[in-house]
Design a protein around this motif. Structure first.
Motif, PDB file in Angstrom:
ATOM      1  N   VAL A  36      55.364 -30.149  -2.647  1.00 51.00           N
ATOM      2  CA  VAL A  36      55.112 -28.989  -1.391  1.00 51.00           C
ATOM      3  C   VAL A  36      54.193 -27.415  -1.859  1.00 51.00           C
ATOM      4  N   ALA A  37      53.381 -27.660  -1.311  1.00 56.27           N
ATOM      5  CA  ALA A  37      53.331 -26.079  -1.229  1.00 56.27           C
ATOM      6  C   ALA A  37      53.070 -25.119  -0.060  1.00 56.27           C
ATOM      7  N   HIS A  38      53.508 -23.900  -0.401  1.00 48.54           N
ATOM      8  CA  HIS A  38      54.250 -23.073   0.367  1.00 48.54           C
ATOM      9  C   HIS A  38      52.274 -21.686   0.312  1.00 48.54           C
ATOM     10  N   VAL A  39      52.395 -21.743   1.320  1.00 51.42           N
ATOM     11  CA  VAL A  39      51.134 -20.919   1.373  1.00 51.42           C
ATOM     12  C   VAL A  39      51.547 -19.191   2.472  1.00 51.42           C
ATOM     13  N   GLU A  40      51.774 -18.441   1.503  1.00 47.10           N
ATOM     14  CA  GLU A  40      52.647 -17.229   2.416  1.00 47.10           C
ATOM     15  C   GLU A  40      51.815 -15.986   2.055  1.00 47.10           C
ATOM     16  N   SER A 123      30.617 -25.251  14.336  1.00 52.52           N
ATOM     17  CA  SER A 123      30.619 -26.522  14.540  1.00 52.52           C
ATOM     18  C   SER A 123      29.779 -26.705  15.981  1.00 52.52           C
ATOM     19  N   SER A 124      28.947 -27.549  16.243  1.00 52.42           N
ATOM     20  CA  SER A 124      28.754 -28.465  17.007  1.00 52.42           C
ATOM     21  C   SER A 124      29.987 -29.233  18.195  1.00 52.42           C
ATOM     22  N   ARG A 125      30.857 -29.247  17.257  1.00 52.32           N
ATOM     23  CA  ARG A 125      32.371 -29.881  17.978  1.00 52.32           C
ATOM     24  C   ARG A 125      33.625 -29.170  18.387  1.00 52.32           C
ATOM     25  N   GLY A 126      32.822 -27.733  18.948  1.00 53.45           N
ATOM     26  CA  GLY A 126      33.947 -26.473  18.308  1.00 53.45           C
ATOM     27  C   GLY A 126      34.936 -26.844  18.341  1.00 53.45           C
ATOM     28  N   GLY A 127      36.132 -25.360  17.784  1.00 54.10           N
ATOM     29  CA  GLY A 127      36.871 -25.459  17.220  1.00 54.10           C
ATOM     30  C   GLY A 127      36.703 -25.103  15.777  1.00 54.10           C
ATOM     31  N   VAL A 128      37.898 -25.263  15.005  1.00 54.47           N
ATOM     32  CA  VAL A 128      38.020 -25.287  14.080  1.00 54.47           C
ATOM     33  C   VAL A 128      38.408 -26.423  12.585  1.00 54.47           C
ATOM     34  N   GLY A 129      38.194 -27.024  11.831  1.00 55.05           N
ATOM     35  CA  GLY A 129      38.387 -28.055  10.954  1.00 55.05           C
ATOM     36  C   GLY A 129      39.451 -27.369   9.976  1.00 55.05           C
ATOM     37  N   VAL A 130      40.211 -28.407   9.607  1.00 53.28           N
ATOM     38  CA  VAL A 130      40.464 -27.948   8.321  1.00 53.28           C
ATOM     39  C   VAL A 130      40.731 -29.082   7.219  1.00 53.28           C
ATOM     40  N   CYS A 131      40.426 -28.885   5.712  1.00 51.07           N
ATOM     41  CA  CYS A 131      41.146 -30.062   4.837  1.00 51.07           C
ATOM     42  C   CYS A 131      41.624 -29.197   3.716  1.00 51.07           C
ATOM     43  N   ALA A 132      42.664 -30.080   3.319  1.00 50.55           N
ATOM     44  CA  ALA A 132      43.270 -29.884   2.096  1.00 50.55           C
ATOM     45  C   ALA A 132      42.393 -30.737   1.215  1.00 50.55           C
ATOM     46  N   PRO A 144      26.447 -33.879 -15.646  1.00 47.51           N
ATOM     47  CA  PRO A 144      26.098 -32.153 -16.922  1.00 47.51           C
ATOM     48  C   PRO A 144      27.962 -32.163 -17.891  1.00 47.51           C
ATOM     49  N   ASP A 145      29.149 -32.247 -16.928  1.00 43.92           N
ATOM     50  CA  ASP A 145      30.208 -31.429 -17.442  1.00 43.92           C
ATOM     51  C   ASP A 145      31.098 -33.088 -18.258  1.00 43.92           C
ATOM     52  N   GLY A 146      31.054 -33.992 -18.028  1.00 50.03           N
ATOM     53  CA  GLY A 146      31.401 -35.623 -18.920  1.00 50.03           C
ATOM     54  C   GLY A 146      32.012 -35.664 -17.489  1.00 50.03           C
ATOM     55  N   THR A 147      32.158 -35.595 -16.526  1.00 51.62           N
ATOM     56  CA  THR A 147      33.225 -35.456 -15.846  1.00 51.62           C
ATOM     57  C   THR A 147      32.861 -36.010 -14.364  1.00 51.62           C
ATOM     58  N   GLU A 148      33.650 -37.161 -13.683  1.00 47.49           N
ATOM     59  CA  GLU A 148      32.780 -37.455 -12.251  1.00 47.49           C
ATOM     60  C   GLU A 148      33.859 -37.199 -11.858  1.00 47.49           C
ATOM     61  N   TRP A 149      33.443 -36.978 -10.344  1.00 44.83           N
ATOM     62  CA  TRP A 149      34.706 -35.818 -10.184  1.00 44.83           C
ATOM     63  C   TRP A 149      34.650 -36.842  -8.282  1.00 44.83           C
ATOM     64  N   ALA A 150      35.566 -37.018  -7.648  1.00 44.83           N
ATOM     65  CA  ALA A 150      36.181 -37.841  -6.714  1.00 44.83           C
ATOM     66  C   ALA A 150      36.875 -36.268  -5.731  1.00 44.83           C
ATOM     67  N   ARG A 151      36.853 -36.460  -4.891  1.00 48.03           N
ATOM     68  CA  ARG A 151      37.597 -35.650  -3.687  1.00 48.03           C
ATOM     69  C   ARG A 151      38.784 -36.517  -3.654  1.00 48.03           C
ATOM     70  N   GLN A 152      40.624 -35.859  -3.717  1.00 47.97           N
ATOM     71  CA  GLN A 152      41.589 -36.462  -3.144  1.00 47.97           C
ATOM     72  C   GLN A 152      41.795 -35.850  -2.110  1.00 47.97           C
ATOM     73  N   GLU A 153      42.246 -36.285  -0.353  1.00 44.65           N
ATOM     74  CA  GLU A 153      42.412 -35.276   0.009  1.00 44.65           C
ATOM     75  C   GLU A 153      44.372 -34.835   0.402  1.00 44.65           C
ATOM     76  N   VAL A 154      44.590 -34.118   0.690  1.00 45.12           N
ATOM     77  CA  VAL A 154      45.561 -33.211   0.248  1.00 45.12           C
ATOM     78  C   VAL A 154      46.620 -33.209   2.015  1.00 45.12           C
ATOM     79  N   PRO A 155      47.712 -34.189   1.942  1.00 41.81           N
ATOM     80  CA  PRO A 155      48.135 -33.405   4.134  1.00 41.81           C
ATOM     81  C   PRO A 155      48.530 -32.584   4.099  1.00 41.81           C
ATOM     82  N   LEU A 156      48.261 -32.263   5.631  1.00 46.46           N
ATOM     83  CA  LEU A 156      48.970 -30.926   5.985  1.00 46.46           C
ATOM     84  C   LEU A 156      49.502 -30.226   6.444  1.00 46.46           C
ATOM     85  N   ARG A 157      50.826 -29.642   6.474  1.00 49.37           N
ATOM     86  CA  ARG A 157      51.945 -30.020   7.675  1.00 49.37           C
ATOM     87  C   ARG A 157      52.056 -28.636   8.592  1.00 49.37           C
TER      88      ARG A 157
END
Length: 157
Positions: A36-40, A123-132, A144-157
């Protein structure tokens, strides 16, 4: 909670270009492979890239942020280090672009636990969206860098 509000407030300062900053805090081990990351604290970064949809952190800025985390740790007696970055997506989706995911992957070469946050604002939806998120890389010579990158979402608490 205050750090989250700082990131949100920073994201709302402009709808014309992306903003960014660094996340300071600590990681808590929950078990094998689970943290768990505690952002302080946050450090607001000054834009260097003139393109409105690009943000970057120099190595010098990372070093300064690391020094600031050390000072905070000395002052408070609590673990504190640079644990990630955040940036905004004004008027667009909260989901990371391919550039965001590749940048995240490059940060994770320094620290596998590095965390990325995106704040979608105005955004047109209003509010603030957050993605970790984090990046998962697979070797692929077609990139180009020899790596294909994919997103992995992280749950927010």
């Amino acid at each position: 909670r205050n750090a989250f509000l700082c990131c949100t407030s920073h994201a709302l300062t402009t709808e014309k270009q992306e903003i960014m900053g660094l996340l300071l805090g600590r990681l808590e081990e929950l078990g094998p492979g689970a943290k768990v990351a505690h952002v302080e604290h946050v450090i607001v970064m000054v834009r260097k890239d003139r393109r409105k949809d690009r943000v970057e952190v120099s190595y010098e800025s990372l070093a300064k942020a690391s020094g600031m985390a050390d000072k905070l740790q000395s002052a408070t007696g609590r673990e504190c280090r640079v644990i990630g970055w955040y940036h905004s997506h004004p008027h667009i989706t909260v989901l990371p672009s391919h550039v965001d995911v590749r940048t995240q992957g490059q940060y994770q070469f320094m620290d596998r636990a590095w965390l990325g946050l995106i704040f979608s604002v105005f955004s047109s939806r209003g509010g603030v969206g957050v993605c970790a998120f984090q990046a998962v890389g697979r070797p692929n010579a077609a990139y180009p860098d020899g790596t294909e990158w994919a997103r992995q979402e992280v749950p927010l608490r």
